[in-house]
Design an enzyme around this catalytic site. Sequence first.
Site, mmCIF file in Angstrom:
data_model
loop_
_atom_site.group_PDB
_atom_site.id
_atom_site.type_symbol
_atom_site.label_atom_id
_atom_site.label_comp_id
_atom_site.label_asym_id
_atom_site.label_seq_id
_atom_site.Cartn_x
_atom_site.Cartn_y
_atom_site.Cartn_z
ATOM 1 C CE LYS A 243 89.353 97.475 38.672
ATOM 2 N NZ LYS A 243 89.816 97.081 40.042
ATOM 3 N NE ARG B 72 82.869 102.437 41.391
ATOM 4 C CZ ARG B 72 84.051 101.954 41.752
ATOM 5 N NH1 ARG B 72 84.108 100.791 42.367
ATOM 6 N NH2 ARG B 72 85.151 102.622 41.505
ATOM 7 N NE ARG C 233 97.192 99.884 45.955
ATOM 8 C CZ ARG C 233 95.942 99.786 45.504
ATOM 9 N NH1 ARG C 233 95.704 99.280 44.297
ATOM 10 N NH2 ARG C 233 94.930 100.176 46.250
ATOM 11 N NE ARG D 62 95.863 104.467 47.808
ATOM 12 C CZ ARG D 62 94.960 104.164 46.867
ATOM 13 N NH1 ARG D 62 94.668 105.044 45.942
ATOM 14 N NH2 ARG D 62 94.375 102.985 46.870
ATOM 15 N NE ARG E 169 90.113 100.000 48.815
ATOM 16 C CZ ARG E 169 91.242 100.179 48.149
ATOM 17 N NH1 ARG E 169 92.413 100.099 48.772
ATOM 18 N NH2 ARG E 169 91.206 100.421 46.846
#
Length: 249
Positions: A17, A92, A131, A164, A175
Site C-alpha cells: 500500500k 479498519r 523488510r 524492526r 499480524r
Amino acid sequence: MLKQKNLIFIGAPGAGKGTISGILLAKYPFAHISTGDILRDEIKRDTQLGREASVLMKAGKLVPDEVVAGMVRARLAQPDCQKGFILDGFPRTIHQADLLGEALRELNNPLDRVIYFKVDDELLLQRLTARQNCRKCGEIYNKLFMPSKVEGVCDKCGGELFQRPDDSLETAKSRLEVFYKQTQPLIDFYEKQGLLLTVTETDKDKICAVLAAELKSLPRSNRSSRKPCRAIRSFIRKMRSAGSAAPPK
C-alpha cells in the site's frame, strides 16, 4: 485525467500500500491520509481531539473510533482533499466505515473506490521478514525484492537501514491473522456497495497500470445515477403497459 479520486487502500501488512501510494502521489495531487500521522499531528498541535487521544494513549487505552473518526473528518475537510485523497489504515472496522461514510456525506465528498491489494500469504511473509527501514528518513526497502544499492545504506539519504523487531516470522504471521479477522467484514461491506476493486497483481508497474485504467473511468456512483436501476425500469414498463391496455373512458 482521473475521474475517481477519493480512495481507500486496504491490504495486509506487506501488501505494498505504501509503495503504490508513493507512486500515485508523485503523479497525482492526492492527499495521503494515515491515522498514525493524524494522531501525531493532532497531539503535536495540542488540539482538543489530540489532548483526548494523548490521555488515552498514556493510560495504555485504545483511542475510541469516534475520536479517530473526528480527526479523519477534520483532515478530510482541508482544501487539499478536494483534489482527491488516499485513506491508508482507516477504516479498519464496519463501525469506523459507518463513521467515515457519515463524515463524507457531511462534507459532500463521496468515496469513489476501495482498493484491496490481495497478495498470497507466502509472498507477504517473504516481504515482511526481509523488510528494512531507514533510521533517518523512514524509507522502506526489502532485501529480496527491493534492496538498497549499497547493503545497509539508504539510497535516499545515506542513513542506516535496520529491521524492526515486529518483522520476525512469528510476529508477521500473527499480524496477518489479525488483519484477516478484522478486515474481512470490511471487504465484504464495501463489495456489497459495489465500491471494491480487488487487485491481485504483485508487480508495482502492473498494479499502477490497473489502477490508472480503472480510476480514469466514471465513479460507480455516477455510473449508477445515469439511468434508473433495474427495478425502477421494470416498474416504468409495467405502468406504461397498463396505461396502453386500459380501456378508453
